[in-house]
Motif scaffolding. Structure first.
Motif, PDB file in Angstrom:
ATOM      1  N   LEU A  87       0.852  -1.180   0.000  1.00  0.00           N
ATOM      2  CA  LEU A  87       0.000   0.000   0.000  1.00  0.00           C
ATOM      3  C   LEU A  87       0.891   1.235   0.000  1.00  0.00           C
ATOM      4  O   LEU A  87       2.017   1.193   0.509  1.00  0.00           O
ATOM      5  CB  LEU A  87      -0.903   0.056   1.239  1.00  0.00           C
ATOM      6  CG  LEU A  87      -2.139  -0.840   1.291  1.00  0.00           C
ATOM      7  CD1 LEU A  87      -2.795  -0.737   2.661  1.00  0.00           C
ATOM      8  CD2 LEU A  87      -3.119  -0.498   0.194  1.00  0.00           C
ATOM      9  N   ARG A  88       0.368   2.314  -0.556  1.00  0.00           N
ATOM     10  CA  ARG A  88       1.067   3.583  -0.515  1.00  0.00           C
ATOM     11  C   ARG A  88       0.166   4.607   0.160  1.00  0.00           C
ATOM     12  O   ARG A  88      -0.906   4.927  -0.360  1.00  0.00           O
ATOM     13  CB  ARG A  88       1.449   4.060  -1.910  1.00  0.00           C
ATOM     14  CG  ARG A  88       2.345   5.295  -1.925  1.00  0.00           C
ATOM     15  CD  ARG A  88       2.396   5.910  -3.297  1.00  0.00           C
ATOM     16  NE  ARG A  88       3.519   6.827  -3.461  1.00  0.00           N
ATOM     17  CZ  ARG A  88       3.586   7.760  -4.394  1.00  0.00           C
ATOM     18  NH1 ARG A  88       2.590   7.907  -5.251  1.00  0.00           N
ATOM     19  NH2 ARG A  88       4.647   8.542  -4.481  1.00  0.00           N
ATOM     20  N   LEU A  89       0.612   5.099   1.281  1.00  0.00           N
ATOM     21  CA  LEU A  89      -0.123   6.134   1.989  1.00  0.00           C
ATOM     22  C   LEU A  89       0.357   7.505   1.542  1.00  0.00           C
ATOM     23  O   LEU A  89       1.542   7.692   1.275  1.00  0.00           O
ATOM     24  CB  LEU A  89       0.058   5.998   3.497  1.00  0.00           C
ATOM     25  CG  LEU A  89      -0.298   4.643   4.117  1.00  0.00           C
ATOM     26  CD1 LEU A  89      -0.135   4.717   5.631  1.00  0.00           C
ATOM     27  CD2 LEU A  89      -1.692   4.203   3.733  1.00  0.00           C
ATOM     28  N   SER A  90      -0.571   8.436   1.482  1.00  0.00           N
ATOM     29  CA  SER A  90      -0.243   9.822   1.164  1.00  0.00           C
ATOM     30  C   SER A  90      -0.742  10.715   2.286  1.00  0.00           C
ATOM     31  O   SER A  90      -1.756  10.428   2.929  1.00  0.00           O
ATOM     32  CB  SER A  90      -0.893  10.246  -0.149  1.00  0.00           C
ATOM     33  OG  SER A  90      -0.430   9.476  -1.230  1.00  0.00           O
ATOM     34  N   CYS A  91      -0.043  11.797   2.490  1.00  0.00           N
ATOM     35  CA  CYS A  91      -0.439  12.796   3.481  1.00  0.00           C
ATOM     36  C   CYS A  91      -0.299  14.156   2.812  1.00  0.00           C
ATOM     37  O   CYS A  91       0.815  14.579   2.504  1.00  0.00           O
ATOM     38  CB  CYS A  91       0.452  12.691   4.708  1.00  0.00           C
ATOM     39  SG  CYS A  91       0.212  14.018   5.912  1.00  0.00           S
ATOM     40  N   VAL A  92      -1.424  14.798   2.595  1.00  0.00           N
ATOM     41  CA  VAL A  92      -1.424  16.106   1.941  1.00  0.00           C
ATOM     42  C   VAL A  92      -1.642  17.187   2.994  1.00  0.00           C
ATOM     43  O   VAL A  92      -2.557  17.086   3.819  1.00  0.00           O
ATOM     44  CB  VAL A  92      -2.521  16.182   0.872  1.00  0.00           C
ATOM     45  CG1 VAL A  92      -2.530  17.561   0.220  1.00  0.00           C
ATOM     46  CG2 VAL A  92      -2.292  15.107  -0.194  1.00  0.00           C
ATOM     47  N   GLU A 121       7.382  15.229  -1.243  1.00  0.00           N
ATOM     48  CA  GLU A 121       7.438  16.177  -2.361  1.00  0.00           C
ATOM     49  C   GLU A 121       6.976  17.521  -1.806  1.00  0.00           C
ATOM     50  O   GLU A 121       5.768  17.778  -1.726  1.00  0.00           O
ATOM     51  CB  GLU A 121       6.535  15.742  -3.513  1.00  0.00           C
ATOM     52  CG  GLU A 121       7.019  14.536  -4.277  1.00  0.00           C
ATOM     53  CD  GLU A 121       6.179  14.287  -5.527  1.00  0.00           C
ATOM     54  OE1 GLU A 121       6.406  14.959  -6.543  1.00  0.00           O
ATOM     55  OE2 GLU A 121       5.282  13.423  -5.467  1.00  0.00           O
ATOM     56  N   ASN A 122       7.930  18.338  -1.426  1.00  0.00           N
ATOM     57  CA  ASN A 122       7.565  19.612  -0.812  1.00  0.00           C
ATOM     58  C   ASN A 122       6.775  20.505  -1.770  1.00  0.00           C
ATOM     59  O   ASN A 122       5.909  21.269  -1.336  1.00  0.00           O
ATOM     60  CB  ASN A 122       8.821  20.325  -0.319  1.00  0.00           C
ATOM     61  CG  ASN A 122       9.389  19.672   0.930  1.00  0.00           C
ATOM     62  OD1 ASN A 122       8.718  18.912   1.626  1.00  0.00           O
ATOM     63  ND2 ASN A 122      10.651  19.968   1.217  1.00  0.00           N
ATOM     64  N   ALA A 123       7.068  20.400  -3.057  1.00  0.00           N
ATOM     65  CA  ALA A 123       6.349  21.221  -4.031  1.00  0.00           C
ATOM     66  C   ALA A 123       4.860  20.884  -4.066  1.00  0.00           C
ATOM     67  O   ALA A 123       4.031  21.717  -4.429  1.00  0.00           O
ATOM     68  CB  ALA A 123       6.952  21.037  -5.419  1.00  0.00           C
ATOM     69  N   LYS A 124       4.543  19.647  -3.674  1.00  0.00           N
ATOM     70  CA  LYS A 124       3.140  19.215  -3.629  1.00  0.00           C
ATOM     71  C   LYS A 124       2.605  19.185  -2.202  1.00  0.00           C
ATOM     72  O   LYS A 124       1.479  18.752  -1.977  1.00  0.00           O
ATOM     73  CB  LYS A 124       2.999  17.826  -4.260  1.00  0.00           C
ATOM     74  CG  LYS A 124       3.298  17.786  -5.741  1.00  0.00           C
ATOM     75  CD  LYS A 124       3.039  16.385  -6.311  1.00  0.00           C
ATOM     76  CE  LYS A 124       3.284  16.364  -7.810  1.00  0.00           C
ATOM     77  NZ  LYS A 124       3.019  15.006  -8.387  1.00  0.00           N
ATOM     78  N   ASN A 125       3.447  19.613  -1.263  1.00  0.00           N
ATOM     79  CA  ASN A 125       3.051  19.597   0.151  1.00  0.00           C
ATOM     80  C   ASN A 125       2.541  18.225   0.585  1.00  0.00           C
ATOM     81  O   ASN A 125       1.551  18.099   1.304  1.00  0.00           O
ATOM     82  CB  ASN A 125       1.973  20.656   0.421  1.00  0.00           C
ATOM     83  CG  ASN A 125       2.435  21.707   1.425  1.00  0.00           C
ATOM     84  OD1 ASN A 125       3.629  21.887   1.641  1.00  0.00           O
ATOM     85  ND2 ASN A 125       1.489  22.402   2.034  1.00  0.00           N
ATOM     86  N   THR A 126       3.261  17.196   0.136  1.00  0.00           N
ATOM     87  CA  THR A 126       2.805  15.825   0.324  1.00  0.00           C
ATOM     88  C   THR A 126       3.932  14.939   0.827  1.00  0.00           C
ATOM     89  O   THR A 126       5.077  15.079   0.397  1.00  0.00           O
ATOM     90  CB  THR A 126       2.244  15.260  -0.993  1.00  0.00           C
ATOM     91  OG1 THR A 126       1.174  16.092  -1.451  1.00  0.00           O
ATOM     92  CG2 THR A 126       1.712  13.842  -0.794  1.00  0.00           C
ATOM     93  N   VAL A 127       3.568  14.034   1.710  1.00  0.00           N
ATOM     94  CA  VAL A 127       4.478  13.021   2.226  1.00  0.00           C
ATOM     95  C   VAL A 127       3.873  11.653   1.935  1.00  0.00           C
ATOM     96  O   VAL A 127       2.648  11.490   1.988  1.00  0.00           O
ATOM     97  CB  VAL A 127       4.693  13.188   3.742  1.00  0.00           C
ATOM     98  CG1 VAL A 127       5.657  12.126   4.268  1.00  0.00           C
ATOM     99  CG2 VAL A 127       5.216  14.573   4.045  1.00  0.00           C
ATOM    100  N   TYR A 128       4.728  10.682   1.656  1.00  0.00           N
ATOM    101  CA  TYR A 128       4.271   9.348   1.302  1.00  0.00           C
ATOM    102  C   TYR A 128       4.878   8.302   2.229  1.00  0.00           C
ATOM    103  O   TYR A 128       5.939   8.501   2.818  1.00  0.00           O
ATOM    104  CB  TYR A 128       4.676   9.012  -0.129  1.00  0.00           C
ATOM    105  CG  TYR A 128       4.247  10.012  -1.162  1.00  0.00           C
ATOM    106  CD1 TYR A 128       5.133  10.997  -1.605  1.00  0.00           C
ATOM    107  CD2 TYR A 128       2.959   9.991  -1.686  1.00  0.00           C
ATOM    108  CE1 TYR A 128       4.744  11.926  -2.551  1.00  0.00           C
ATOM    109  CE2 TYR A 128       2.569  10.928  -2.634  1.00  0.00           C
ATOM    110  CZ  TYR A 128       3.463  11.887  -3.063  1.00  0.00           C
ATOM    111  OH  TYR A 128       3.066  12.811  -3.997  1.00  0.00           O
ATOM    112  N   LEU A 129       4.193   7.191   2.325  1.00  0.00           N
ATOM    113  CA  LEU A 129       4.739   6.018   2.981  1.00  0.00           C
ATOM    114  C   LEU A 129       4.432   4.811   2.104  1.00  0.00           C
ATOM    115  O   LEU A 129       3.276   4.384   2.012  1.00  0.00           O
ATOM    116  CB  LEU A 129       4.158   5.819   4.381  1.00  0.00           C
ATOM    117  CG  LEU A 129       4.779   4.670   5.168  1.00  0.00           C
ATOM    118  CD1 LEU A 129       6.246   4.986   5.504  1.00  0.00           C
ATOM    119  CD2 LEU A 129       3.999   4.396   6.457  1.00  0.00           C
TER     120      LEU A 129
END
Length: 122
Positions: free
Chosen positions: A18-23, A73-81
């Motif tokens: 699974l890939r988690l995203s945090c926006v 991806e700081n440009a997208k203000n997003t962190v992934y796991l």
């Protein structure tokens, strides 16, 4: 104020991924270290992975090393796991959080998301 929203959780079979995203919204996350935490039913919240504000440094708890990868991806203000080779022991609610600095200590984090459920069937 930083508002964090996680997504990507769900039900997966053991061995799956699974890939988690945090926006984030409200403020750029480029000044924050970002962490993923999890809390299984009946257990305390634990740190899973942390990434420094520029992505140069990472931390993983021993049980996920070699299986999980945190990125941002700081440009997208997003962190992934990215979570691979999942086991039943990975079943938990996963939270992302923001901290000024770089630490796995949950009490240091200022902003938290609402969490996303990950369930791994064995």
């Amino acid at each position: 104020q930083v508002h964090l929203v996680e997504s990507g959780g769900g039900l997966v079979q053991a061995g799956g991924s699974l890939r988690l995203s945090c926006v984030a919204s409200g403020r750029t996350i480029s000044v924050y270290g970002m962490g993923w935490f999890r809390q299984a039913e009946g257990k305390e919240r634990e740190s899973v992975a942390v990434i420094s504000r520029n992505g140069a440094s990472t931390y993983y708890t021993d049980s996920v090393k070699g299986r999980f990868t945190i990125s941002r991806e700081n440009a997208k203000n997003t962190v992934y796991l990215q979570m691979n080779k999942l086991t039943a022991e990975d079943t938990a609610v996963y939270y992302c959080a923001a901290v000024l600095g770089f630490t796995p200590r949950s009490s240091d984090y200022s902003f938290w998301g609402q969490g996303t459920q990950v369930t791994v069937s064995s």
